[in-house]
Each structure stands twice: as structure tokens, then as C-alpha cells.
Design an enzyme around this catalytic site. Structure first.
Site, PDB file in Angstrom:
ATOM      1  N   ARG A  60       1.014  -1.560  -0.183  1.00 17.15           N
ATOM      2  CA  ARG A  60       0.350   0.272  -0.205  1.00 17.15           C
ATOM      3  C   ARG A  60       0.645   1.109  -0.043  1.00 17.15           C
ATOM      4  NH1 ARG A  60      -4.581   0.889  -1.519  1.00 17.15           N
ATOM      5  NH2 ARG A  60      -5.632  -0.699  -0.416  1.00 17.15           N
ATOM      6  N   GLU A  78      -2.295   9.663 -11.521  1.00 24.46           N
ATOM      7  CA  GLU A  78      -2.132   7.533 -11.967  1.00 24.46           C
ATOM      8  C   GLU A  78      -2.408   8.029 -13.505  1.00 24.46           C
ATOM      9  OE1 GLU A  78      -4.800   4.398 -10.701  1.00 24.46           O
ATOM     10  OE2 GLU A  78      -5.166   5.963  -8.311  1.00 24.46           O
ATOM     11  N   HIS A 112       0.039   3.813 -10.781  1.00 23.02           N
ATOM     12  CA  HIS A 112      -0.802   3.857  -9.373  1.00 23.02           C
ATOM     13  C   HIS A 112       0.148   4.915  -8.173  1.00 23.02           C
ATOM     14  CE1 HIS A 112      -3.872   3.782  -6.267  1.00 23.02           C
ATOM     15  NE2 HIS A 112      -4.650   3.083  -7.143  1.00 23.02           N
TER      16      HIS A 112
HETATM   17  O1  TA6 Z   1      -7.138   4.672  -8.044  1.00 20.77           O
HETATM   18  C1  TA6 Z   1      -8.063   3.852  -8.146  1.00 20.77           C
HETATM   19  C2  TA6 Z   1      -8.357   2.848  -7.456  1.00 20.77           C
HETATM   20  O2  TA6 Z   1      -9.111   1.875  -8.069  1.00 20.77           O
HETATM   21  C3  TA6 Z   1      -9.617   3.298  -6.014  1.00 20.77           C
HETATM   22  O3  TA6 Z   1     -10.998   2.680  -6.701  1.00 20.77           O
HETATM   23  C4  TA6 Z   1      -8.931   2.530  -5.538  1.00 20.77           C
HETATM   24  O4  TA6 Z   1      -9.344   1.078  -5.381  1.00 20.77           O
HETATM   25  C5  TA6 Z   1      -7.363   2.074  -5.738  1.00 20.77           C
HETATM   26  O5  TA6 Z   1      -7.619   1.831  -6.891  1.00 20.77           O
HETATM   27  C6  TA6 Z   1      -7.295   0.941  -4.539  1.00 20.77           C
HETATM   28  O6  TA6 Z   1      -7.129  -0.226  -4.998  1.00 20.77           O
HETATM   29  P1  TA6 Z   1      -6.573  -1.271  -4.455  1.00 20.77           P
HETATM   30  O7  TA6 Z   1      -6.467  -2.476  -4.941  1.00 20.77           O
HETATM   31  O8  TA6 Z   1      -5.101  -0.992  -4.107  1.00 20.77           O
HETATM   32  O9  TA6 Z   1      -7.068  -1.204  -3.100  1.00 20.77           O
END
Ligand code: TA6
Length: 305
Positions: free
Chosen positions: A76, A275, A172
Site C-alpha cells: 500500500r 496515476e 498507481h
Molecule cells: O486509484 C483508483 C482505485 O481504483 C480506487 O478505486 C481504489 O480501489 C484504489 O485504486 C486502490 O485499489 P487497491 O486494490 O490498491 O486497494
């Protein structure tokens, strides 16, 4: 990774004073990258940049204090590699969100010192029986992580097969900010976006993006660079991109943070995701013997007092 495997990695790829490998959190192997510009840490698990810190600056990337560092779970924070799909799998909710690239161990392909001491680490991930069970296509992925005055991350997918295929994805990136409610994100003015927290209605961005609640937006048809202005930390984070026509902005805010086991309840105040993506109507087709490169380039500028 065993101590012997780490020693073998260092024997083969270490660049004394610039690049070395060690066991990181959760005993996952990481690369330490240092030069006179900046320092960075990259997890081989997920091909995942964990940190980037130009000398004299606060860390640029945000990393949760609650992140898990265990096989099968994404880290994370930092720069998760979302590939070969972005978000939930389009048809099978049982498949890992954001694809499998971020939850597999990547191999070290090489390290090099570039002019002006910029330092580059190359990692690779190829298709396997395990990936083909999730996604039935051959691929060779490379991620090139170049650390200098800026951090440049290039995700290159090569299709060695004889059939074209589509993929989506994102770098991301989680950015470290003083207070999410005081920053402004420039570069997306007047862009259309899908508001994922409002039934994915299509809207138009008026002025800079600000954060005052759960924010999860896919900006469409934009190749623009962005910038995060952080008045409290007196800095502007420049976010360039290439190979992308969609940009995602995310802050989970209070309730979603509480629902995420690897995200502290109050941590949302110190981060925002910007992102470089290929998602929504920005789907990538990789031709046989073809490739696609998705890049993000991150640098920091001090704001005048
Ligand atoms: O950043 C956009 C996104 O798709 C959000 O909807 C949220 O789910 C985030 O990514 C984090 O996703 P994760 O699977 O890492 O918890």
C-alpha cells in the site's frame, strides 16, 4: 529470498555506492538506489517503487504504516504496477484487483549508472503457467526505474505472441502531501472525467482538483502533465507521463480508509494518488512483436517563500 540469493544478486548486479540489494520489510528483497541526486527503494516484489527522496526534500512518495509485505498482497503506497487490467477484473471479481503484476516477484535484469550519475534498475516479469491461468496471453514486462533529479518509471510490455491483445493498467503513484485538503492539482482543468464515487457520471473539471471528500476520478482523453501544489510544505511535485491518455486521481477519505485493512484510519490526510493510466476508453492494444510503454516522471520544485 534467502541470504545466498541476495548475495548472488549483489554479486551480479550491485553497483557499489549506487545500487545494492537487501531483505526489506516482510523479508521481501529490495534494491537500495543512491546517488548525489536522490535515494530510492524498490521492492522486487511487484516491481514496486517504495520510496523516492531527492536530497534536501521530504519523501515524495507516500507509504502506509499499515502496508502488508506478504506474498499475494499488494503493498500500500509507493508506485503499484497495475497490469494487465486496471481496477476490478472486467468479468471475474474473483481475480486480483489491478491485475497480477504487483503481487508477483520480478527478476533483476540489470543496473547501470547513466551520465550525471543517474542510476537505472531494470526488472522483468514474463508470462508463466500461473499468469496464463489468470490471463491467457504471452508477455514480457520490463520496468525501468531511473533515479536522478527526477524519478522516471517506464513500464514496457512486449507481446512475443502471434495474436494482438488488449490490456489496461496504471502506474498507481501515491504522493506524500502535508494535508490533502490544502493541496491543489493542476493540469486537469476542463478535462472530462468519470466520477467513480457518483455512479461514474461523466463530469468536467472546473479549475484545479482539490480534495474535500472521497475522490476517485478517471480523467479522460488527457495526455497532460500534472502538478501538485503543496502550500504547507512549500513545494510543487511535477508529474509527467507518456503512453497514457487517462489520469486517475484518488483519495479514499475517512470511510474507505476505515474499510481498508492496510490503510490507517487517519492516513488519508497525508496522501493523494495521481496515476498515469490506461483505463476506461484508453485501452492499449499490443500487436504481435509490438510493445507499449507507459511512463511517469516525477520531480519536486521548491516554492518561493
Ligand atoms: O486509484 C483508483 C482505485 O481504483 C480506487 O478505486 C481504489 O480501489 C484504489 O485504486 C486502490 O485499489 P487497491 O486494490 O490498491 O486497494
Amino acid at each position: 529470498m534467502t541470504q545466498i540469493e541476495l548475495e548472488t544478486l549483489n554479486d551480479k548486479f550491485a553497483l557499489p555506492g549506487y545500487l545494492a540489494f537487501r531483505a526489506g520489510e516482510g523479508d521481501l528483497p529490495v534494491a537500495d538506489i543512491n546517488n548525489h541526486h536522490a535515494s530510492a527503494v524498490v521492492a522486487l516484489y511487484g516491481g514496486h517503487v517504495l520510496s523516492f527522496q531527492p536530497h534536501g526534500q521530504k519523501p515524495v512518495l507516500w507509504l502506509s504504516r499499515h502496508s502488508r509485505y506478504q506474498p499475494g498482497q499488494p503493498i500500500r503506497g509507493g508506485i503499484p504496477v497495475c497490469w494487465p487490467w486496471f481496477g476490478p477484473h472486467p468479468t471475474d471479481p474473483g481475480l486480483p484487483a489491478h491485475g497480477f503484476a504487483r503481487i508477483l516477484l520480478w527478476e533483476v535484469l540489470g543496473g547501470e549508472i547513466l551520465p550525471d550519475e543517474r542510476t537505472r534498475l531494470r526488472l522483468g516479469l514474463n508470462d508463466s503457467e500461473a499468469t496464463r491461468a489468470l490471463w491467457p496471453h504471452p508477455f514480457r514486462l520490463e520496468i525501468l526505474i531511473t533515479v536522478g533529479p527526477a524519478l522516471q518509471v517506464d513500464l514496457v510490455v512486449f507481446n512475443p505472441g502471434d495474436k494482438a491483445y488488449n490490456c489496461t493498467g496504471a502506474l498507481h503513484t501515491y504522493f506524500n502531501v502535508s494535508q490533502a485538503t490544502t493541496i491543489q492539482v493542476y493540469g486537469l482543468e476542463d478535462a472530462a472525467y468519470l466520477d467513480t464515487v457518483d455512479a461514474s457520471l461523466q463530469k468536467v473539471q472546473a479549475g484545479p482538483v482539490t480534495i474535500s471528500g472521497e475522490t476517485d476520478r478517471i480523467y479522460l482523453n488527457t495526455a497532460n502533465d500534472c502538478a501538485i501544489e503543496d502550500p504547507h510544505w512549500q513545494r510543487r511535485i511535477h508529474i509527467g507521463k507518456a503512453g497514457s491518455r487517462s489520469t486517475v486521481v484518488w483519495n479514499p477519505w475517512i470511510n474507505k480508509s476505515k474499510r481498508l485493512p492496510d490503510f490507517g484510519d487517519e492516513e488519508y490526510t497525508g496522501m493523494v494518488c495521481i496515476e498515469a493510466a490506461n483505463t476506461a476508453n484508453d485501452v492499449v492494444m499490443v500487436m504481435p512483436a509490438g510493445e507499449h510503454r507507459l511512463s511517469t516522471t516525477i520531480s519536486v520544485e521548491k516554492l518561493q517563500e
